[in-house]
Each structure stands twice: as C-alpha cells, then as structure tokens.
Design a protein around this motif. Sequence first.
Motif, PDB file in Angstrom:
ATOM      1  N   UNK A  31     -36.545  31.700   6.741  1.00 22.10           N
ATOM      2  CA  UNK A  31     -35.855  32.091   7.975  1.00 22.10           C
ATOM      3  C   UNK A  31     -35.964  33.600   8.175  1.00 22.10           C
ATOM      4  N   UNK A  32     -35.792  34.360   7.096  1.00 21.61           N
ATOM      5  CA  UNK A  32     -35.908  35.822   7.186  1.00 21.61           C
ATOM      6  C   UNK A  32     -37.318  36.211   7.623  1.00 21.61           C
ATOM      7  N   UNK A  33     -38.331  35.610   7.023  1.00 25.88           N
ATOM      8  CA  UNK A  33     -39.714  35.943   7.379  1.00 25.88           C
ATOM      9  C   UNK A  33     -40.027  35.545   8.819  1.00 25.88           C
ATOM     10  N   UNK A  34     -39.576  34.368   9.247  1.00 22.35           N
ATOM     11  CA  UNK A  34     -39.804  33.936  10.626  1.00 22.35           C
ATOM     12  C   UNK A  34     -39.124  34.882  11.609  1.00 22.35           C
ATOM     13  N   UNK A  35     -37.913  35.331  11.274  1.00 20.28           N
ATOM     14  CA  UNK A  35     -37.187  36.268  12.138  1.00 20.28           C
ATOM     15  C   UNK A  35     -37.915  37.608  12.207  1.00 20.28           C
ATOM     16  N   UNK A  36     -38.446  38.050  11.085  1.00 21.30           N
ATOM     17  CA  UNK A  36     -39.203  39.310  11.056  1.00 21.30           C
ATOM     18  C   UNK A  36     -40.440  39.191  11.950  1.00 21.30           C
ATOM     19  N   UNK A  37     -41.131  38.044  11.862  1.00 20.12           N
ATOM     20  CA  UNK A  37     -42.354  37.837  12.648  1.00 20.12           C
ATOM     21  C   UNK A  37     -42.077  37.781  14.145  1.00 20.12           C
ATOM     22  N   UNK A  38     -40.919  37.248  14.548  1.00 19.17           N
ATOM     23  CA  UNK A  38     -40.588  37.108  15.974  1.00 19.17           C
ATOM     24  C   UNK A  38     -39.779  38.283  16.512  1.00 19.17           C
ATOM     25  N   UNK A  39     -39.458  39.260  15.664  1.00 21.01           N
ATOM     26  CA  UNK A  39     -38.729  40.432  16.125  1.00 21.01           C
ATOM     27  C   UNK A  39     -37.236  40.225  16.279  1.00 21.01           C
ATOM     28  N   UNK A  40     -36.689  39.239  15.595  1.00 22.75           N
ATOM     29  CA  UNK A  40     -35.252  38.950  15.674  1.00 22.75           C
ATOM     30  C   UNK A  40     -34.513  39.305  14.382  1.00 22.75           C
ATOM     31  N   UNK A  41     -35.119  40.120  13.537  1.00 31.43           N
ATOM     32  CA  UNK A  41     -34.499  40.525  12.283  1.00 31.43           C
ATOM     33  C   UNK A  41     -33.916  41.928  12.423  1.00 31.43           C
ATOM     34  N   UNK A  42     -32.667  42.072  11.982  1.00 28.83           N
ATOM     35  CA  UNK A  42     -32.021  43.380  11.941  1.00 28.83           C
ATOM     36  C   UNK A  42     -31.724  43.677  10.480  1.00 28.83           C
ATOM     37  N   UNK A  43     -32.378  44.703   9.944  1.00 32.32           N
ATOM     38  CA  UNK A  43     -32.182  45.075   8.543  1.00 32.32           C
ATOM     39  C   UNK A  43     -31.133  46.185   8.466  1.00 32.32           C
ATOM     40  N   UNK A  44     -29.921  45.832   8.051  1.00 32.62           N
ATOM     41  CA  UNK A  44     -28.820  46.793   7.947  1.00 32.62           C
ATOM     42  C   UNK A  44     -28.514  47.124   6.488  1.00 32.62           C
ATOM     43  N   UNK A  45     -29.536  47.057   5.625  1.00 30.68           N
ATOM     44  CA  UNK A  45     -29.322  47.280   4.199  1.00 30.68           C
ATOM     45  C   UNK A  45     -29.514  48.738   3.794  1.00 30.68           C
ATOM     46  N   UNK A  46     -30.107  49.540   4.660  1.00 28.14           N
ATOM     47  CA  UNK A  46     -30.396  50.950   4.343  1.00 28.14           C
ATOM     48  C   UNK A  46     -31.209  51.075   3.056  1.00 28.14           C
ATOM     49  N   UNK A  47     -32.171  50.173   2.875  1.00 32.62           N
ATOM     50  CA  UNK A  47     -33.073  50.237   1.736  1.00 32.62           C
ATOM     51  C   UNK A  47     -32.535  49.622   0.463  1.00 32.62           C
TER      52      UNK A  47
END
Length: 85
Positions: A31-47
């Motif tokens: 799900x994370x990879x699919x979201x990244x591919x479609x531009x629907x991933x928000x990474x709020x982990x600050x690395x």
Amino acid sequence: MKLINIGFGNIVSAGRVVAIVSPESAPIKRIIQDSRDTGRLVDATYGRRTRAVIMMDSGHVILSAIQPETVAHRFLPRESDDDDE
C-alpha cells in the motif's frame, strides 16, 4: 473539527482518518509503495523510521515516526482536571 498531532508538528484531521496501522506487514508495504507511485503518500517521518501508517478517507497514506498506539491515544478525549476541585 478535531486535529491530531502525528509528530514533529504535523497534524491531521481526526475525522478523515480511516486506519492507523503498523508498517511491518507485506500488504501495508505494498500500500505504501502504491501510494508513493500514485503521488498519494505523505512522509511525515523527517527521515526517521516509519512506525505508523495512517490511512485517510481521501486515499492518501501518511507515514509517521511515532507508534500507532501513541497516535490512537491522541484520539481519546482528555479527562477534565475540574474533577479534582
């Protein structure tokens, strides 16, 4: 509208959250990879290491560096301090 802090000053609308899950399982990783591919991933982990995956009703997926249990506890109403008086 209730807002929930998901770490590092990032806030999401509590009413739009569908699920808070751990990122360890293979289906969640997909799900994370699919979201990244479609531009629907928000990474709020600050690395930092991803510890919670927050799924929104809009189809967006948000990565957080705090534990899923901690995020879930922030949804609960705080008990009033007026009981002590």
